[in-house]
Write an enzyme that holds these catalytic residues in place. Structure first.
Site, PDB file in Angstrom:
ATOM      1  CG  ASP A 134     -27.548  20.889   0.198  1.00 43.08           C
ATOM      2  OD1 ASP A 134     -27.622  20.415   1.344  1.00 43.08           O
ATOM      3  OD2 ASP A 134     -27.027  20.281  -0.760  1.00 43.08           O
ATOM      4  CG  ASP A 179     -26.543  17.367   3.970  1.00 41.02           C
ATOM      5  OD1 ASP A 179     -27.194  17.844   3.026  1.00 41.02           O
ATOM      6  OD2 ASP A 179     -25.472  16.720   3.801  1.00 41.02           O
ATOM      7  CG  HIS A 202     -22.270  13.572   4.619  1.00 43.10           C
ATOM      8  ND1 HIS A 202     -21.490  13.449   3.486  1.00 43.10           N
ATOM      9  CD2 HIS A 202     -23.292  14.377   4.277  1.00 43.10           C
ATOM     10  CE1 HIS A 202     -22.030  14.167   2.498  1.00 43.10           C
ATOM     11  NE2 HIS A 202     -23.115  14.746   2.960  1.00 43.10           N
ATOM     12  CG  HIS A 225     -30.516  17.260  -0.672  1.00 42.77           C
ATOM     13  ND1 HIS A 225     -30.432  16.221   0.212  1.00 42.77           N
ATOM     14  CD2 HIS A 225     -29.435  18.035  -0.446  1.00 42.77           C
ATOM     15  CE1 HIS A 225     -29.329  16.366   0.946  1.00 42.77           C
ATOM     16  NE2 HIS A 225     -28.703  17.462   0.576  1.00 42.77           N
ATOM     17  CD  GLU A 278     -26.829  16.709  -2.681  1.00 46.30           C
ATOM     18  OE1 GLU A 278     -25.923  17.522  -2.928  1.00 46.30           O
ATOM     19  OE2 GLU A 278     -26.805  15.948  -1.684  1.00 46.30           O
ATOM     20  CD  GLU A 279     -26.080  14.203   1.023  1.00 47.55           C
ATOM     21  OE1 GLU A 279     -24.963  14.184   0.488  1.00 47.55           O
ATOM     22  OE2 GLU A 279     -26.437  15.076   1.825  1.00 47.55           O
TER      23      GLU A 279
END
Lengths: 474, 474
Positions: B358, B296, B429, B284, B330-331
């Site tokens: 991912d 990520d 994140h 992504h 995506e997130e």
């Protein structure tokens, strides 16, 4: 802690780990009873829970405590209550005045060609930018030396970026170079007409927590706004400069608050001795504002207080008075350490020895002294007692600690219980300086070493001589 | 990545690492020429520099790229240019609409009895607080279960603190529990009248970088403002609650921006095959806003693009078309993955296999499939080729990846090249998800494994069957 550069320079100057032969011949020894007491203090230190409790209490109940701030005042109240509750005598706050600087807000980002935020923190003492910040093309210097060698024109309207990395070392010797970059970048950039200075953090980690620290001591009027990028952000800016086909433009916005004079203070408590001689030990009570100052320097407060309490709990008074000082406002100018020497200059002849714990909570691995040459043989007594803690003999060029610098300069001998600082600069002066970073077993080893040192310093026959007086202690 | 909980549940359900005997009997094999080609692709992958270049380029030249933001639009332009420059065909952006959420500002602090700031970050989708924030007494729940078990009244005016820790695991299985806490705390707190919800970050590190992530999916109107504390700050708040004699009061201020509809898109490029069958792979393109999304999921973009390029550089067209997709947004809701399945639903019967990278850049250590039962023996072909990379055979319950969930639900078989995620949730994140965290050698091992997998998936005789269709792919 700061001014480690001094320490490092000293360590480089002397490579001798031996005491002179003449000193060995005259070295005194502990009595059997004294040796047993020192040993039992080490046993007790290795099971100590008090240092952890002090450390947790200060970092939790006060948290960050910038020199001169209301938080530091709460820390002083905390210190008084803590020392009293532990049975220390003559507990008091010795106040002094100091200038005040605090960060209000800080931000930075690449404006073009790759717009994105950068993690920065203002260096202590930095002036503010205009309200909208400053925006300029970045000019990178791989080291401070290259900035210093640059012509004194040609950076007008630019933002200087000093990208010098810092070495990871056990003894903290990488910090000397790093401090030079941190303290001088703003002045060197200002001299050359730049808008601002950015430095790669004086730190050894790879987290997005920039390292603050004092920037512009005695800098005069040419210093420009100065901030540190986290190491990953310094990497990013360097990559952006490599990849961009044209200039890389950055915006830096620092807002700060200053006051000409605020009141701060040292917290003092004592274990009264049988004589009027004094051993002064402690750590600094203030911290930078970003973290809770667990390693810098609540650990030093905790180690020295817990060690003094162990010695104080022995039967009978110690021979010499043990004075624990929680020095104030170290980070922002060593105000507490200087004020202590000034306030106590008339009793300096009673100060037999001084020592500070201000390098985190890593294990003590070496014992350095700075005794008068004719007394240097006495180091062996300490070294022998500390051997079972895997503490190795050092040299007679001890730094001692920033807060006892002024005291040392008035002639008082000092020692350094040198701690393993391999990881210290991962955390130092960042938001990440928090309680979870301290290993309770390492903290106990410190307490054990300090308790044995302190007991011997108090009980040993004869003193450690006097050092040459340098300046006026300021 | 998200929805790993699904993966974890699958891994728990099946503990078999063997394929059925019947499948083994019918397992096909590569020709000698094919086996040699797969081996040479592994050799080339282990020397690959392209993935690193893609990773560095995306994280430096675009940086953070929140789904639906202008930065994500720049990332799409970057993706188109990158795929074209590498010789991919049919390069295009496939747009879709989505709702938008972004953080504007966030802060928190203990108000009493121990005033100090706390490091927080808003959870994705959180509503804002009033302008001055909310202030309330903190009520701690050791786990989400205890909050869920609490009566549906009694938290009026309070701030809920879910202090549940997260397990460090190689396969990421600690994340399922952590996601439950993150996604449900705001709703559970709201149901009970609380002002706001704080959670201990869904992360395994001890740095003062809180972990964001989607919070309130399908939450309805009861969800309250929700934020994550960094792990050291969660420790601190828990300690404050233990040490305080009375209530601990916290202020939380979250300001956010939302838009009903913005345009986002998937970037698509192809290596055309000899047939109209398609292997779809990718990662992504969006990231959370706090870091540069190196693990990520720029790593996934880099690994799959570099692997496809290696296969595309072989002489002659691959048998099947290799389609690389850089899924968007995506997130913040798997918008790109769902839009892809919707846009391509009429050609799903041509989709032979799908796979997503991912889970960072840790080494591939296991190969999972989700093939039709009658085709599961084909897993052995891949497993054999990957063995020299220390990839172990897995099971037939592969998750595949969040962005191919909707595709899988339309019947398309998937595989998972399972990566070592032991350190993944230290960074996931957070602001610390930056390029320096990726090991170039691990990245190369990924490229090697993906190139061999992709080559075999394209060339192997026969397909992998069809999976049961679930729902409408949404």
């Amino acid at each position: 802690m700061k001014n480690l550069a001094t320490l490092v320079a000293a360590a480089i100057v002397t490579s001798s780990f031996q005491v002179p032969a003449i000193a060995q011949e005259t070295a005194p020894a502990l009595t059997t009873a004294q040796a047993g007491a020192a040993d039992r203090l080490i046993d007790a230190g290795l099971e100590d829970d008090l240092a952890w409790d002090i450390l947790e209490s200060l970092t939790t109940e006060v948290g960050p405590r910038l020199g001169g701030s209301p938080a530091e005042a709460r820390a002083r109240d905390w210190g008084v209550a803590k020392l009293k509750s532990l049975g220390f005598k003559n507990v008091r706050i010795e106040t002094y005045e100091m200038p005040y600087w605090a960060r209000v807000s800080e931000s930075a980002g690449i404006v073009s060609p790759y717009p994105q935020p950068l993690a920065v923190t203002a260096l202590g003492g930095s002036i503010a930018t205009p309200e909208d910040g400053v925006t300029g093309e970045v000019v990178r210097f791989p080291t401070l030396l290259e900035l210093q060698a640059a012509p004194e024109t040609g950076l007008e309207g630019k933002i200087v970026f000093v990208d010098e990395p810092m070495a990871r070392t056990q003894d903290g010797s990488g910090y000397g170079t790093a401090v030079a970059k941190r303290s001088q970048a703003a002045v060197e950039a200002g001299k050359r007409g730049a808008l601002a200075a950015l430095i790669r953090s004086a730190g050894t980690d790879s987290h997005r927590n920039p390292h603050t620290g004092g920037a512009v001591r005695g800098a005069g009027k040419t210093a420009v706004p100065a901030a540190a990028l986290s190491n990953p952000d310094a990497d990013q800016l360097a990559r952006a400069l490599e990849r961009a086909k044209g200039p890389v433009t950055v915006n830096l916005n620092l807002q700060v608050e200053t006051k000409e004079t605020v009141v701060s203070g040292n917290v003092v408590g004592e274990i009264p001795g049988q004589t009027d001689e004094i051993i002064v030990i402690g750590g600094h009570l203030d911290s930078w504002d970003l973290g809770t100052g667990a390693i810098d320097d609540a650990s030093g407060i905790a180690i020295t207080t817990a060690a003094a309490k162990l010695v104080g709990d022995l039967r009978g008074k110690p021979k010499r008075t043990i004075r624990v000082v929680m020095w104030g406002a170290e980070e922002v100018g060593i105000h507490g350490g200087k004020a202590y020497a000034e306030a106590h200059k008339d009793e300096m002849d009673k100060h037999v020895l001084a020592a500070e714990s201000d390098f985190g909570a890593g294990r003590v691995y070496r014992f350095d002294t700075r005794f008068a040459e004719e007394e240097v043989g006495k180091a062996k007594v300490f070294e022998g007692a500390l051997r079972r803690l895997a503490v190795t003999p050092g040299n007679n060029m001890a730094f001692g600690g920033a807060d006892i610098g002024a005291t040392r300069d008035l002639g008082v001998p000092v020692v350094s219980l040198r701690q393993d600082g391999t990881d210290y600069f991962d955390l130092h002066h960042t938001p990440d300086d928090t309680l979870d970073k301290v290993d309770p077993e390492d903290l106990r080893q410190n307490v054990a070493a300090w308790a044995a040192f302190l007991y011997i310093a108090s009980e040993l026959d004869g003193d450690f001589g006097r050092l040459p007086v340098r300046g006026d202690g300021q």
